[in-house]
Design an enzyme around this catalytic site. Structure first.
Site, PDB file in Angstrom:
ATOM      1  N   GLY A  49      32.025  37.009  47.683  1.00  0.00           N
ATOM      2  CA  GLY A  49      32.880  36.568  46.593  1.00  0.00           C
ATOM      3  C   GLY A  49      33.184  37.719  45.663  1.00  0.00           C
ATOM      4  O   GLY A  49      32.439  38.701  45.605  1.00  0.00           O
ATOM      5  N   GLN A  54      35.685  41.832  37.926  1.00  0.00           N
ATOM      6  CA  GLN A  54      34.955  42.877  38.661  1.00  0.00           C
ATOM      7  C   GLN A  54      35.883  43.992  39.141  1.00  0.00           C
ATOM      8  O   GLN A  54      35.402  45.071  39.493  1.00  0.00           O
ATOM      9  CB  GLN A  54      34.232  42.277  39.866  1.00  0.00           C
ATOM     10  CG  GLN A  54      33.072  41.366  39.507  1.00  0.00           C
ATOM     11  CD  GLN A  54      32.378  40.868  40.757  1.00  0.00           C
ATOM     12  OE1 GLN A  54      32.800  39.883  41.348  1.00  0.00           O
ATOM     13  NE2 GLN A  54      31.343  41.569  41.178  1.00  0.00           N
TER      14      GLN A  54
HETATM   15 NI    NI Z   1      28.926  39.145  41.238  1.00  0.00          NI
END
Ligand code: NI
Length: 185
Positions: A49, A54
């Site tokens: 994931g 991020q």
């Molecule tokens: Ni993570």
């Protein structure tokens, strides 16, 4: 195809709450490019994931996929969710090991709800309701946490079961060594 740079722990973007994706951007070239690049990135790094913060994009977008090519690891079809939120989270909780592409090669034991129901938009902008359990429920909780600036370390009740991948394999898998190592999320 582009592999995106993954923000590492300490980068402020990982701690900012991500903004909802405006409906008018859904299906547009910019968002579609980000989604495709996130899919390339999570596959490149063997994750299960990835959340947009991020990759330095502070929007509510997650990509989840598990090919199920390791023994004992269930498959999760490619899932792209925009603006996801929990409708239900089970009171029943279990602890299991997690890693994170933003947290180097650390592995930690994290309690999570066993079952969840998530409402979100798919990449076409349609409302979807997902019922998930097991690994899928865990990954959803891990990724949606990223959208709120929460890292799996914050969810650990105790930091003692925190280990580098090498030591994790060596000392923590133990009698359950047939269990697959957790892929980072
Ligand atoms: Ni993570």
């Amino acid at each position: 195809m582009a592999i995106l740079k993954v923000a590492q722990l300490g980068h402020p973007v990982l701690r900012h709450p991500a903004a909802p994706v405006p409906k008018e951007l859904i299906g547009g070239p910019e968002l579609e490019q980000l989604i495709e690049d996130m899919i390339d990135t999570v596959r490149e790094y063997d994750g299960v994931g990835l959340a947009a913060p991020q990759v330095h994009a502070s929007v509510q977008l997650v990509v989840i996929e598990c090919r199920g090519d390791k023994p004992g690891r269930e498959a999760i079809p490619l899932t792209v969710l925009l603006n996801p939120r929990f409708v239900e989270t089970s009171k029943e909780v279990a602890s299991d090991w997690e890693g994170c592409l933003s947290v180097g090669d650390l592995r930690g034991l994290v309690p999570r709800s066993l079952r969840v129901v998530v409402e979100a938009l798919d990449r076409a902008g349609e409302t979807v309701t997902l019922k998930a359990e097991g690994l899928f429920a865990r990954v959803l909780q891990h990724e949606i946490d990223h959208l709120h600036g929460v890292i799996f370390l914050d969810r650990m009740e105790d930091l003692r079961p925190l280990a580098f991948a090498r030591e994790f394999s060596r000392y923590w898998l133990g009698p359950k060594a047939d269990e697959p190592e957790p892929e980072p999320e």
